[in-house]
Write a protein that holds these residues in place. Sequence first.
Motif, PDB file in Angstrom:
ATOM      1  N   PHE A  40      30.170   8.254 -14.068  1.00  0.00           N
ATOM      2  CA  PHE A  40      29.782   8.755 -13.032  1.00  0.00           C
ATOM      3  C   PHE A  40      29.363   7.939 -12.295  1.00  0.00           C
ATOM      4  CE2 PHE A  40      28.531  10.735 -17.276  1.00  0.00           C
ATOM      5  CZ  PHE A  40      29.494  11.696 -16.920  1.00  0.00           C
ATOM      6  N   SER A  41      29.134   8.566 -10.495  1.00  0.00           N
ATOM      7  CA  SER A  41      28.265   7.942  -9.835  1.00  0.00           C
ATOM      8  C   SER A  41      28.302   8.347  -9.118  1.00  0.00           C
ATOM      9  CB  SER A  41      29.876   7.762  -8.546  1.00  0.00           C
ATOM     10  OG  SER A  41      30.723   8.954  -8.082  1.00  0.00           O
ATOM     11  N   ASP A  42      26.765   9.834  -9.922  1.00  0.00           N
ATOM     12  CA  ASP A  42      26.203  10.619  -8.815  1.00  0.00           C
ATOM     13  C   ASP A  42      24.717  10.204  -9.632  1.00  0.00           C
ATOM     14  OD1 ASP A  42      25.964  10.447 -11.918  1.00  0.00           O
ATOM     15  OD2 ASP A  42      25.347  12.435 -12.078  1.00  0.00           O
ATOM     16  N   LEU A  43      23.855  10.760  -8.463  1.00  0.00           N
ATOM     17  CA  LEU A  43      22.451   9.921  -8.115  1.00  0.00           C
ATOM     18  C   LEU A  43      21.786  11.463  -8.916  1.00  0.00           C
ATOM     19  CD1 LEU A  43      20.528   7.740  -7.621  1.00  0.00           C
ATOM     20  CD2 LEU A  43      19.950   8.762  -5.902  1.00  0.00           C
ATOM     21  N   ILE A  44      20.599  11.333  -9.409  1.00  0.00           N
ATOM     22  CA  ILE A  44      19.552  11.573 -10.818  1.00  0.00           C
ATOM     23  C   ILE A  44      17.869  11.796  -9.701  1.00  0.00           C
ATOM     24  CG2 ILE A  44      19.122  13.446 -11.967  1.00  0.00           C
ATOM     25  CD1 ILE A  44      21.596  12.957 -14.012  1.00  0.00           C
ATOM     26  N   THR A  45      16.504  12.685  -9.417  1.00  0.00           N
ATOM     27  CA  THR A  45      16.068  11.884  -9.372  1.00  0.00           C
ATOM     28  C   THR A  45      15.165  13.237  -9.533  1.00  0.00           C
ATOM     29  OG1 THR A  45      16.605  13.311  -6.994  1.00  0.00           O
ATOM     30  CG2 THR A  45      16.748  11.205  -6.719  1.00  0.00           C
ATOM     31  N   ILE A  46      14.029  12.860  -9.800  1.00  0.00           N
ATOM     32  CA  ILE A  46      12.879  13.604 -11.155  1.00  0.00           C
ATOM     33  C   ILE A  46      11.778  12.647 -10.215  1.00  0.00           C
ATOM     34  CG2 ILE A  46      12.185  14.777 -13.294  1.00  0.00           C
ATOM     35  CD1 ILE A  46      15.303  14.082 -14.610  1.00  0.00           C
ATOM     36  N   PRO A  47      10.971  13.673 -10.088  1.00  0.00           N
ATOM     37  CA  PRO A  47       9.701  13.901  -9.653  1.00  0.00           C
ATOM     38  C   PRO A  47       8.932  13.212 -11.366  1.00  0.00           C
ATOM     39  CG  PRO A  47       9.555  15.475  -9.201  1.00  0.00           C
ATOM     40  CD  PRO A  47      11.064  15.055  -9.486  1.00  0.00           C
ATOM     41  N   VAL A  48       8.112  11.486 -10.761  1.00  0.00           N
ATOM     42  CA  VAL A  48       7.615  11.013 -12.152  1.00  0.00           C
ATOM     43  C   VAL A  48       6.396  11.850 -12.708  1.00  0.00           C
ATOM     44  CG1 VAL A  48       6.209   8.941 -12.619  1.00  0.00           C
ATOM     45  CG2 VAL A  48       8.390   8.304 -11.712  1.00  0.00           C
ATOM     46  N   LYS A  49       5.628  12.375 -12.062  1.00  0.00           N
ATOM     47  CA  LYS A  49       4.784  13.125 -12.009  1.00  0.00           C
ATOM     48  C   LYS A  49       4.917  14.616 -12.822  1.00  0.00           C
ATOM     49  CE  LYS A  49       0.706  15.794  -9.148  1.00  0.00           C
ATOM     50  NZ  LYS A  49       0.123  16.621  -8.306  1.00  0.00           N
ATOM     51  N   GLU A  50       6.216  14.894 -12.728  1.00  0.00           N
ATOM     52  CA  GLU A  50       6.160  16.044 -13.681  1.00  0.00           C
ATOM     53  C   GLU A  50       6.754  15.716 -14.892  1.00  0.00           C
ATOM     54  OE1 GLU A  50      11.199  18.644 -13.610  1.00  0.00           O
ATOM     55  OE2 GLU A  50       9.859  18.317 -11.713  1.00  0.00           O
ATOM     56  N   LEU A  51       7.734  14.460 -14.499  1.00  0.00           N
ATOM     57  CA  LEU A  51       7.989  13.461 -16.178  1.00  0.00           C
ATOM     58  C   LEU A  51       6.584  13.866 -17.197  1.00  0.00           C
ATOM     59  CD1 LEU A  51      10.343  11.096 -15.617  1.00  0.00           C
ATOM     60  CD2 LEU A  51      10.617  12.840 -16.470  1.00  0.00           C
ATOM     61  N   CYS A  52       5.262  12.566 -16.855  1.00  0.00           N
ATOM     62  CA  CYS A  52       3.695  12.491 -17.076  1.00  0.00           C
ATOM     63  C   CYS A  52       3.278  13.768 -17.342  1.00  0.00           C
ATOM     64  CB  CYS A  52       3.443  11.880 -15.981  1.00  0.00           C
ATOM     65  SG  CYS A  52       3.987  10.170 -15.688  1.00  0.00           S
ATOM     66  N   GLU A  53       3.738  14.710 -16.559  1.00  0.00           N
ATOM     67  CA  GLU A  53       2.825  16.466 -17.354  1.00  0.00           C
ATOM     68  C   GLU A  53       3.238  16.845 -18.979  1.00  0.00           C
ATOM     69  OE1 GLU A  53       3.624  18.528 -13.725  1.00  0.00           O
ATOM     70  OE2 GLU A  53       1.305  17.292 -12.597  1.00  0.00           O
TER      71      GLU A  53
ATOM     72  N   GLN B 288       0.724  -1.269  -0.078  1.00  0.00           N
ATOM     73  CA  GLN B 288       0.388   0.411   0.158  1.00  0.00           C
ATOM     74  C   GLN B 288       0.620   1.105   0.045  1.00  0.00           C
ATOM     75  OE1 GLN B 288      -2.587  -0.007   3.002  1.00  0.00           O
ATOM     76  NE2 GLN B 288      -3.653  -1.418   2.099  1.00  0.00           N
ATOM     77  N   LEU B 289       2.468   1.441   0.948  1.00  0.00           N
ATOM     78  CA  LEU B 289       2.629   2.265   0.943  1.00  0.00           C
ATOM     79  C   LEU B 289       3.390   2.482  -0.703  1.00  0.00           C
ATOM     80  CD1 LEU B 289       4.477   4.257   2.359  1.00  0.00           C
ATOM     81  CD2 LEU B 289       5.972   2.455   2.710  1.00  0.00           C
ATOM     82  N   LEU B 290       3.724   1.666  -1.370  1.00  0.00           N
ATOM     83  CA  LEU B 290       4.900   1.912  -2.651  1.00  0.00           C
ATOM     84  C   LEU B 290       3.341   2.311  -3.564  1.00  0.00           C
ATOM     85  CD1 LEU B 290       6.248   1.550  -4.683  1.00  0.00           C
ATOM     86  CD2 LEU B 290       6.155  -1.420  -4.942  1.00  0.00           C
ATOM     87  N   GLU B 291       1.818   1.765  -3.438  1.00  0.00           N
ATOM     88  CA  GLU B 291       1.025   2.692  -4.366  1.00  0.00           C
ATOM     89  C   GLU B 291       0.855   4.119  -4.300  1.00  0.00           C
ATOM     90  OE1 GLU B 291      -2.865  -0.794  -4.459  1.00  0.00           O
ATOM     91  OE2 GLU B 291      -1.249  -1.918  -5.422  1.00  0.00           O
ATOM     92  N   SER B 292       0.234   4.119  -2.952  1.00  0.00           N
ATOM     93  CA  SER B 292       0.049   5.813  -1.955  1.00  0.00           C
ATOM     94  C   SER B 292       1.238   6.629  -2.641  1.00  0.00           C
ATOM     95  CB  SER B 292      -0.235   5.484  -0.979  1.00  0.00           C
ATOM     96  OG  SER B 292       0.339   4.839   0.120  1.00  0.00           O
ATOM     97  N   SER B 293       2.576   6.022  -2.192  1.00  0.00           N
ATOM     98  CA  SER B 293       3.684   7.183  -1.981  1.00  0.00           C
ATOM     99  C   SER B 293       4.269   7.509  -3.404  1.00  0.00           C
ATOM    100  CB  SER B 293       5.032   6.472  -1.639  1.00  0.00           C
ATOM    101  OG  SER B 293       4.992   5.850  -0.189  1.00  0.00           O
ATOM    102  N   PRO B 294       4.526   9.326  -3.435  1.00  0.00           N
ATOM    103  CA  PRO B 294       4.944   9.620  -5.265  1.00  0.00           C
ATOM    104  C   PRO B 294       6.113   8.740  -5.962  1.00  0.00           C
ATOM    105  CG  PRO B 294       4.545  10.916  -3.751  1.00  0.00           C
ATOM    106  CD  PRO B 294       4.371  10.079  -2.335  1.00  0.00           C
ATOM    107  N   GLN B 295       6.191   8.990  -7.034  1.00  0.00           N
ATOM    108  CA  GLN B 295       7.281   7.774  -7.856  1.00  0.00           C
ATOM    109  C   GLN B 295       8.120   8.609  -8.002  1.00  0.00           C
ATOM    110  OE1 GLN B 295       6.917   4.119  -7.787  1.00  0.00           O
ATOM    111  NE2 GLN B 295       5.583   4.751  -6.476  1.00  0.00           N
ATOM    112  N   THR B 296       9.885   8.674  -8.157  1.00  0.00           N
ATOM    113  CA  THR B 296      10.525   9.754  -8.329  1.00  0.00           C
ATOM    114  C   THR B 296      11.276   8.494  -9.790  1.00  0.00           C
ATOM    115  OG1 THR B 296      10.520  10.750  -5.932  1.00  0.00           O
ATOM    116  CG2 THR B 296      12.942  10.309  -7.867  1.00  0.00           C
ATOM    117  N   LEU B 297      11.928   8.954  -9.728  1.00  0.00           N
ATOM    118  CA  LEU B 297      13.365   8.292 -11.632  1.00  0.00           C
ATOM    119  C   LEU B 297      14.065   8.632 -10.738  1.00  0.00           C
ATOM    120  CD1 LEU B 297      12.588   7.226 -14.339  1.00  0.00           C
ATOM    121  CD2 LEU B 297      13.498   9.485 -15.119  1.00  0.00           C
TER     122      LEU B 297
END
Length: 533
Positions: free
Chosen positions: A520-533, A498-507
């Motif tokens: 590289f060893s950098d970690l880039i994070t982008i909200p999935v909502k931003e990508l889908c919009e 339930q936590l996985l389904e209800s939590s905001p997803q991040t790329l």
Amino acid sequence: MHDFGVYVVFGAAEAPRQIINIYKSEKSSIAVKPGVQQIVLFTRGRWEKCTSVAVELNDESGVLICLGKLTPFNKCISWEIWEDGAWTDGATLTVQLEGVKSDPDPALTIAQNEYTPECNTAAFVPRGGKRKRSLEKKEDNEEATGQENICPNSSEKATPHRRSRGNVRSGQALLFPQKEEQSTARTPQNPKTKGKQSKTPTQAASADSPSGRWGQTLCPIDPQTAILIGGQGARMQFCKDPIWKLCTEDLSWVPAETLAEGPTPEARMGHTATYDPESKRIFVFGGSKHKKWFNDVHILDTESWRWTMVEAQGKVPPLAYHSCTLFRGELFVFGGVFPRPHPEPDGCSDSLYIFNPEMAIWYQPIVNGNKPAPRSGHSACVMQGKIFIFAGWDTPVCFNDMFQLDLCLMEFSAVQTSGSAPSPRSWHDCAALNDTRFLVHGGYNGNDALSDTFIFDTDTSCWTSLTLPQLTTVPRAGHSIITMATACTKDATDDQDQLLESSPQTLLIFGGGDNEGSFFSDLITIPVKELCE
């Protein structure tokens, strides 16, 4: 039982000799004879009085060549030279016992976080220097067994060759030509600077993050945790910190090589790691390491935290840069590079293999339809009961086509796409954003690493190009892309699903290289909502 000791063998013709005894000393050094092309270290006796054995090989100037560690679960290390050279004159092998106890314990007890081995298998670092022309000619004519397919060329610009200045091993897929190399520990850099670089690798891993690498896997195992496995960094060197845990709540890394019991997989790249949420196990398959190719299956049980190696029935060839997807508890492996003997070069596969974990068996299904051409370095994503296979390469062709495999009918078909399609590429990665869309980013076109991003809609078969500053600044290939839940405050009693389904997803995008010598060893994070919009 014999007293605990560490023994060394120089070459196949020599007898083992003891290099250290726990009752005499805790550290010892021994000179390596010129011309030796293989070093094997192993322990004998009970692991009662020490937790690990650190091993270093240094050249005549004291510069580190190789680094490894013996543990109760990895009691042997083997270093071999795959080039025509040998250990430099004056090389020294140093062995040091760690965690030595004054009194023997009745049983072996090792705390999980007591130490962090640099590497469970040692990797040889190629040494710079001049080569004789006669030896170079010999290399050109040597057998191609175990050599990986060279990069494809999709334009008139010359394709990078596998061999470059210095000692680049044959049998290693050269995604990044070895120019004056640099690597990055945290922030990607562009090493297009003039001047001579140091002959020693500049790759460095900080204590709280993985070293720069490409060809690794990043596998989510629960809403807040992913496991990083394998990869290769600067100067064709396999990473000395092969396994990490990523916690997405605070984006922190934890060294994880010693957290699990059992034999860890040998260092490799081009493998796949697939998580089954039903059995809560990670399946690691295939990959390559220099001239060595793998078709083994290693399983990490994330509940018991124990590695096991599967003795599977059926036949599957050694593969690297293949794709592996999970459907109804079975692993679907498609494509990849496999070794072929001289005079044929390494070949790409167009075969589909299925691994059934419950039966521990490999089998090939009967498939119909329009089958994709042989390829490797492609991406695959399971959506709506279909596997979507995109791009890849098979020398000298680089693809940007799309195929789908209907998993109910077991039928391949070409997908006629519309919109702004990606250019031909390989060694990119993809991740599902929702039930109908997945994202493709980066890759390699045979000449350059790429930084573009696209979303494919499986309902409309339409490509959409994205322009995001976080992704366009640094070209990269051989990286990892996943989607995971972001941090949020929940009751500890909340169900994980339930936590996985209800939590905001991040790329999340980790690692890779830019084809200019940076890893590289950098970690880039982008909200999935931003990508889908």
